[in-house]
Design a protein around this motif. Structure first.
Motif, PDB file in Angstrom:
ATOM      1  N   SER A 120      67.534  -8.006   9.940  1.00  0.00           N
ATOM      2  CA  SER A 120      68.569  -6.993   9.751  1.00  0.00           C
ATOM      3  C   SER A 120      69.166  -6.583  11.084  1.00  0.00           C
ATOM      4  O   SER A 120      68.441  -6.289  12.037  1.00  0.00           O
ATOM      5  CB  SER A 120      67.973  -5.771   9.052  1.00  0.00           C
ATOM      6  OG  SER A 120      68.870  -4.677   9.097  1.00  0.00           O
ATOM      7  N   ALA A 121      70.495  -6.537  11.139  1.00  0.00           N
ATOM      8  CA  ALA A 121      71.173  -6.077  12.357  1.00  0.00           C
ATOM      9  C   ALA A 121      70.946  -4.594  12.588  1.00  0.00           C
ATOM     10  O   ALA A 121      71.140  -4.094  13.687  1.00  0.00           O
ATOM     11  CB  ALA A 121      72.666  -6.367  12.256  1.00  0.00           C
ATOM     12  N   LEU A 122      70.484  -3.894  11.568  1.00  0.00           N
ATOM     13  CA  LEU A 122      70.271  -2.457  11.679  1.00  0.00           C
ATOM     14  C   LEU A 122      68.856  -2.116  12.119  1.00  0.00           C
ATOM     15  O   LEU A 122      68.649  -1.333  13.041  1.00  0.00           O
ATOM     16  CB  LEU A 122      70.564  -1.780  10.337  1.00  0.00           C
ATOM     17  CG  LEU A 122      70.498  -0.256  10.322  1.00  0.00           C
ATOM     18  CD1 LEU A 122      71.661   0.326  11.120  1.00  0.00           C
ATOM     19  CD2 LEU A 122      70.539   0.258   8.880  1.00  0.00           C
ATOM     20  N   THR A 123      67.849  -2.725  11.476  1.00  0.00           N
ATOM     21  CA  THR A 123      66.454  -2.343  11.722  1.00  0.00           C
ATOM     22  C   THR A 123      65.597  -3.434  12.327  1.00  0.00           C
ATOM     23  O   THR A 123      64.483  -3.166  12.773  1.00  0.00           O
ATOM     24  CB  THR A 123      65.790  -1.905  10.403  1.00  0.00           C
ATOM     25  OG1 THR A 123      65.774  -3.034   9.497  1.00  0.00           O
ATOM     26  CG2 THR A 123      66.535  -0.743   9.766  1.00  0.00           C
ATOM     27  N   GLY A 124      66.071  -4.668  12.314  1.00  0.00           N
ATOM     28  CA  GLY A 124      65.267  -5.772  12.826  1.00  0.00           C
ATOM     29  C   GLY A 124      64.256  -6.310  11.833  1.00  0.00           C
ATOM     30  O   GLY A 124      63.485  -7.219  12.152  1.00  0.00           O
ATOM     31  N   LYS A 125      64.266  -5.785  10.613  1.00  0.00           N
ATOM     32  CA  LYS A 125      63.335  -6.285   9.591  1.00  0.00           C
ATOM     33  C   LYS A 125      63.779  -7.655   9.105  1.00  0.00           C
ATOM     34  O   LYS A 125      64.983  -7.936   9.021  1.00  0.00           O
ATOM     35  CB  LYS A 125      63.277  -5.315   8.414  1.00  0.00           C
ATOM     36  CG  LYS A 125      62.683  -3.944   8.734  1.00  0.00           C
ATOM     37  CD  LYS A 125      62.676  -3.059   7.493  1.00  0.00           C
ATOM     38  CE  LYS A 125      62.080  -1.682   7.788  1.00  0.00           C
ATOM     39  NZ  LYS A 125      62.097  -0.802   6.592  1.00  0.00           N
ATOM     40  N   PRO A 126      62.835  -8.534   8.746  1.00  0.00           N
ATOM     41  CA  PRO A 126      63.191  -9.876   8.264  1.00  0.00           C
ATOM     42  C   PRO A 126      64.061  -9.810   7.009  1.00  0.00           C
ATOM     43  O   PRO A 126      63.897  -8.918   6.168  1.00  0.00           O
ATOM     44  CB  PRO A 126      61.833 -10.514   7.955  1.00  0.00           C
ATOM     45  CG  PRO A 126      60.854  -9.751   8.791  1.00  0.00           C
ATOM     46  CD  PRO A 126      61.371  -8.347   8.849  1.00  0.00           C
ATOM     47  N   LEU A 127      64.970 -10.768   6.894  1.00  0.00           N
ATOM     48  CA  LEU A 127      65.829 -10.843   5.721  1.00  0.00           C
ATOM     49  C   LEU A 127      65.128 -11.673   4.650  1.00  0.00           C
ATOM     50  O   LEU A 127      65.067 -12.897   4.738  1.00  0.00           O
ATOM     51  CB  LEU A 127      67.182 -11.464   6.087  1.00  0.00           C
ATOM     52  CG  LEU A 127      68.003 -10.712   7.143  1.00  0.00           C
ATOM     53  CD1 LEU A 127      69.276 -11.470   7.471  1.00  0.00           C
ATOM     54  CD2 LEU A 127      68.312  -9.295   6.681  1.00  0.00           C
TER      55      LEU A 127
END
Length: 233
Positions: A120-127
């Motif tokens: 995610s460009a917002l949180t860095g969590k995997p997509l």
């Protein structure tokens, strides 16, 4: 310094979009101050610069007719609609949700195959399986989960910057063009002299320039210089 100035256009477009949604969407209403240059630029102009390069349709969103060479470019609620005639504006106004979704669906189809991020460009969590396709203007931003949408909408600037950086990182190592398309300066000679080219995103496409003046000229008639760029491989 130059790179941050150029990429600030994308951030400025976010501000302009917010302003445009709060006022009448007809061209010529309102303006935005560019903190970098001190110039006042109409929000509609900034939105066109930001959204036109990644606009996904070659037909009118209302009647599906092929767009003319100079289509009607209509900004409504911060969104670009490219139309084949003035009468289509009323249809956009009356069916805004329907035609917005038509554009957004086309953006997703067009951009998802080459999307440059796996987090995610917002949180860095995997997509993963819970990923959400969010269209901002005419650009796809994939978020990790539905809960991120509200946070993104409140302030998309950081996520957009990360997305811009990801597109630049993905394209720079194999950049195929040898010259600045405006002043024709050779990029290899320019970099060999110890100078750093300006990394500019036209939509999601990386273009390297050797001078700020080249960027300004490019934005006046981008189609002309994009055609020239293809001769510089």
């Amino acid at each position: 310094m130059k790179r941050s100035l150029i990429l600030s256009i994308a951030t400025l477009a976010i501000v302009a979009t917010s302003l445009a949604t709060a006022q009448d969407s007809r061209p010529g209403t309102g303006s935005t101050q560019n903190a970098s240059s001190g110039l006042t630029t109409p929000p509609t102009t900034i939105i066109l610069i930001a959204q036109k390069p990644t606009y996904p349709l070659t037909t009118c969103v209302v009647d599906s007719k092929v767009l003319p060479t100079q289509p009607v470019e209509y900004i409504k609620n911060g969104k670009l609609f490219r139309l084949d005639n003035e009468a289509c504006k009323a249809q956009v106004d009356a069916n805004l949700t329907t035609y917005t979704k038509k554009i957004d669906d086309a953006v997703i189809v067009q951009q998802k195959p080459t999307y440059p991020m796996v987090v995610s460009a917002l949180t860095g969590k995997p997509l993963g399986e819970t990923a959400v396709n969010k269209v901002h203007g005419t650009r796809l931003v994939i978020l990790a989960e539905p809960a991120e949408v509200t946070t993104f909408d409140a302030d998309p600037s950081l996520a957009i910057k990360k997305l811009n950086d990801a597109y630049i990182t993905a394209q720079f190592p194999t950049y195929p063009y040898k010259k600045d398309p405006v002043n024709k300066e050779d990029l290899a000679v320019f970099t060999a002299s110890g100078k750093t080219p300006i990394k500019y995103l036209w939509g999601n496409k990386l273009i390297l320039f050797t001078a700020q003046t080249s960027v300004s000229e490019f934005e006046k008639t981008p189609e002309t210089y994009l055609a020239l760029l293809e001769t510089m491989k």
